[in-house]
Design a protein around this motif. Structure first.
Motif, PDB file in Angstrom:
ATOM      1  N   HIS A 157      48.733  30.909  36.414  1.00  0.00           N
ATOM      2  CA  HIS A 157      49.043  32.148  37.644  1.00  0.00           C
ATOM      3  C   HIS A 157      48.289  33.573  38.251  1.00  0.00           C
ATOM      4  CE1 HIS A 157      52.805  30.068  36.099  1.00  0.00           C
ATOM      5  NE2 HIS A 157      52.566  30.038  37.521  1.00  0.00           N
ATOM      6  N   ILE A 158      47.732  33.434  37.207  1.00  0.00           N
ATOM      7  CA  ILE A 158      46.463  34.707  37.056  1.00  0.00           C
ATOM      8  C   ILE A 158      46.265  34.580  38.065  1.00  0.00           C
ATOM      9  CG2 ILE A 158      45.757  36.317  35.324  1.00  0.00           C
ATOM     10  CD1 ILE A 158      48.035  35.776  33.576  1.00  0.00           C
ATOM     11  N   ARG A 159      45.203  33.516  37.072  1.00  0.00           N
ATOM     12  CA  ARG A 159      44.108  32.736  38.298  1.00  0.00           C
ATOM     13  C   ARG A 159      44.183  33.049  39.378  1.00  0.00           C
ATOM     14  NH1 ARG A 159      39.505  31.493  34.885  1.00  0.00           N
ATOM     15  NH2 ARG A 159      39.699  31.341  32.598  1.00  0.00           N
ATOM     16  N   SER A 160      44.993  32.133  39.989  1.00  0.00           N
ATOM     17  CA  SER A 160      45.664  32.285  41.387  1.00  0.00           C
ATOM     18  C   SER A 160      45.644  32.862  42.521  1.00  0.00           C
ATOM     19  CB  SER A 160      47.186  31.011  41.503  1.00  0.00           C
ATOM     20  OG  SER A 160      47.455  30.898  42.550  1.00  0.00           O
ATOM     21  N   ALA A 161      46.812  33.980  41.269  1.00  0.00           N
ATOM     22  CA  ALA A 161      46.868  35.764  41.696  1.00  0.00           C
ATOM     23  C   ALA A 161      45.678  36.266  42.161  1.00  0.00           C
ATOM     24  CB  ALA A 161      47.745  36.181  41.227  1.00  0.00           C
ATOM     25  N   TYR A 162      44.563  36.210  41.295  1.00  0.00           N
ATOM     26  CA  TYR A 162      43.347  37.359  41.013  1.00  0.00           C
ATOM     27  C   TYR A 162      43.019  36.867  42.304  1.00  0.00           C
ATOM     28  CZ  TYR A 162      38.791  39.326  40.942  1.00  0.00           C
ATOM     29  OH  TYR A 162      37.924  40.282  40.959  1.00  0.00           O
ATOM     30  N   ALA A 163      42.475  34.905  42.916  1.00  0.00           N
ATOM     31  CA  ALA A 163      41.757  34.666  43.776  1.00  0.00           C
ATOM     32  C   ALA A 163      42.209  34.373  45.139  1.00  0.00           C
ATOM     33  CB  ALA A 163      41.860  32.488  43.440  1.00  0.00           C
ATOM     34  N   GLN A 164      43.573  34.805  45.414  1.00  0.00           N
ATOM     35  CA  GLN A 164      43.649  35.305  46.652  1.00  0.00           C
ATOM     36  C   GLN A 164      43.532  36.519  47.515  1.00  0.00           C
ATOM     37  OE1 GLN A 164      47.266  32.744  47.410  1.00  0.00           O
ATOM     38  NE2 GLN A 164      47.350  31.838  46.006  1.00  0.00           N
ATOM     39  N   LEU A 165      43.945  37.292  46.233  1.00  0.00           N
ATOM     40  CA  LEU A 165      43.684  38.996  46.214  1.00  0.00           C
ATOM     41  C   LEU A 165      42.081  38.819  46.625  1.00  0.00           C
ATOM     42  CD1 LEU A 165      46.373  40.280  43.863  1.00  0.00           C
ATOM     43  CD2 LEU A 165      46.819  40.469  45.871  1.00  0.00           C
ATOM     44  N   ALA A 166      41.352  38.215  45.631  1.00  0.00           N
ATOM     45  CA  ALA A 166      40.486  38.533  45.638  1.00  0.00           C
ATOM     46  C   ALA A 166      39.631  38.155  47.162  1.00  0.00           C
ATOM     47  CB  ALA A 166      39.508  38.106  44.607  1.00  0.00           C
ATOM     48  N   GLY A 167      39.945  36.789  47.704  1.00  0.00           N
ATOM     49  CA  GLY A 167      39.557  36.239  48.481  1.00  0.00           C
ATOM     50  C   GLY A 167      40.667  37.548  50.220  1.00  0.00           C
ATOM     51  N   ALA A 168      41.598  37.545  50.125  1.00  0.00           N
ATOM     52  CA  ALA A 168      41.927  38.437  50.961  1.00  0.00           C
ATOM     53  C   ALA A 168      40.686  40.444  51.469  1.00  0.00           C
ATOM     54  CB  ALA A 168      42.991  39.006  51.005  1.00  0.00           C
ATOM     55  N   GLN A 169      40.628  40.430  49.519  1.00  0.00           N
ATOM     56  CA  GLN A 169      40.219  42.023  49.989  1.00  0.00           C
ATOM     57  C   GLN A 169      38.879  41.801  50.769  1.00  0.00           C
ATOM     58  OE1 GLN A 169      39.761  42.801  45.849  1.00  0.00           O
ATOM     59  NE2 GLN A 169      42.183  43.590  45.514  1.00  0.00           N
ATOM     60  N   GLU A 170      37.946  40.380  50.239  1.00  0.00           N
ATOM     61  CA  GLU A 170      36.417  40.267  50.608  1.00  0.00           C
ATOM     62  C   GLU A 170      36.691  39.931  52.336  1.00  0.00           C
ATOM     63  OE1 GLU A 170      35.244  36.574  48.898  1.00  0.00           O
ATOM     64  OE2 GLU A 170      34.629  37.597  46.689  1.00  0.00           O
ATOM     65  N   ALA A 171      37.627  39.533  52.657  1.00  0.00           N
ATOM     66  CA  ALA A 171      37.809  39.672  54.035  1.00  0.00           C
ATOM     67  C   ALA A 171      38.227  40.588  55.195  1.00  0.00           C
ATOM     68  CB  ALA A 171      39.162  37.916  54.942  1.00  0.00           C
ATOM     69  N   ALA A 172      39.079  41.457  54.356  1.00  0.00           N
ATOM     70  CA  ALA A 172      39.323  42.211  55.131  1.00  0.00           C
ATOM     71  C   ALA A 172      37.746  43.080  55.718  1.00  0.00           C
ATOM     72  CB  ALA A 172      40.565  43.235  54.120  1.00  0.00           C
TER      73      ALA A 172
END
Length: 323
Positions: free
Chosen positions: A308-323
């Motif tokens: 869950h932690i890995r999945s959460a970070y992957a999604q947050l990191a992706g959102a930050q890169e897309a912002a």
């Protein structure tokens, strides 16, 4: 049967029940301190909301009732989520936070000019908010990219300090009068957005109010304090800075404290979270990752794990890169 093909007509009894449910959420100790606050959250005009609750609304009670129904449903959903999610850690008295608090205390006690410089996610804002929330006569204003010039900065300070003055020409005087009472401290967060001229205006405000002043921001604030290419002119500003601290990244002890506050003790999870905290965003990203990971685990009906932690970070990191 229905007002349209898709809207259900509410009976008078149902409308009355909506009013009862809405009123129960408003007042001292309730979810909303006032009708105005509830109306804003519901997206309904304050006068319309008040009239509907009082049973005196002359417009379409069906339309307002439909909006109130959606709002009550959203409030209940938020409550349900909050009851099942783990409570996020409150302010953590980390080693770096203690160092920053020392600067804040010094500036207020001795009416001095202090400086807190730090990278993103080292808890500058959280520490300043904690101090402002636990000490009397501490006022905090947060600057924005649009607050850089003198006039914009003064307007932001007036707004954040809830000063009633509306005449822009009197903003400086009103701010000084507010800060001249007692052992006051003014905290300016995100100070890197201010121009050298705006910073010099802050110096003047502090001199006149005889109060403490804290500037908090990232490393670029140092350039503005030094006046860019006009260092001779702005030398008095930089020389007036008393106690100062620079924290470019969180200490290992800060990271360990935040991870422990989330109740994480699995070695693999600790290593992964420590790695996150050493990247841009530091403790802020760690905290967001754990909140999201907890939500993912609850949604799946599972105990929180490294997956869950890995999945959460992957999604947050992706959102930050897309912002």
């Amino acid at each position: 049967m229905s007002a349209t093909n898709t809207e259900t007509t509410l009976s008078d009894a149902q409308l009355d029940q909506l009013r009862v449910q809405a009123k129960a959420l408003i007042g001292a100790g309730a979810a909303y301190p006032s009708q105005a606050a509830a109306a804003r959250d519901a997206g309904i005009g304050e006068s319309t909301f008040a009239a509907f609750l009082g049973g005196t609304y002359k417009g379409s009670n069906q339309a307002v009732g439909a909006e109130v129904t959606k709002w009550l449903s959203a409030v209940n959903e938020r409550r349900q989520i909050q009851t099942i999610l783990p409570v996020a850690p409150t302010f953590q008295m980390t080693s770096s936070a203690q160092d920053m608090l020392s600067v804040l205390q010094w500036a207020q006690t001795f009416r001095d000019f202090g400086l807190i410089v730090g990278g993103a996610g080292v808890s500058k804002t959280a520490t300043c908010l904690h101090y402002a929330g636990t000490k009397p006569q501490v006022f905090m204003a947060t600057m924005r990219p649009s607050s850089g010039a003198i006039g914009s900065m003064l307007k932001q300070i007036v707004r954040d300090l809830k000063i009633g003055e509306r005449n822009a020409g009197q903003f400086s005087t009103a701010i000084v009068e507010k800060l001249a009472v007692g052992q006051s401290l003014l905290i300016i967060d995100e100070g890197q957005h201010l121009t050298s001229e705006a910073l010099d205006e802050l110096r003047t405000l502090r001199d006149e109010a005889k109060c403490g002043l804290i500037l908090a921001g990232n490393e670029s604030i140092l350039g503005a304090l030094e006046g860019g290419g006009r260092r001779a002119h702005f030398a008095p500003m930089f020389s007036r800075v008393g106690m100062r601290i620079t924290i470019t990244k969180p200490k290992d002890a800060d990271i360990s404290a935040m991870i422990a506050a989330w109740g994480v003790n699995d070695p693999g999870e600790v290593r992964f979270l420590a790695g996150i905290a050493r990247k841009p965003g530091a403790l802020r990203v760690l905290d967001r990752t754990m909140k999201f990971a907890s939500a993912l685990a609850v949604g799946a009906g599972e105990a929180r794990s490294i997956d869950h932690i890995r999945s959460a970070y992957a999604q947050l990191a992706g959102a930050q890169e897309a912002a």
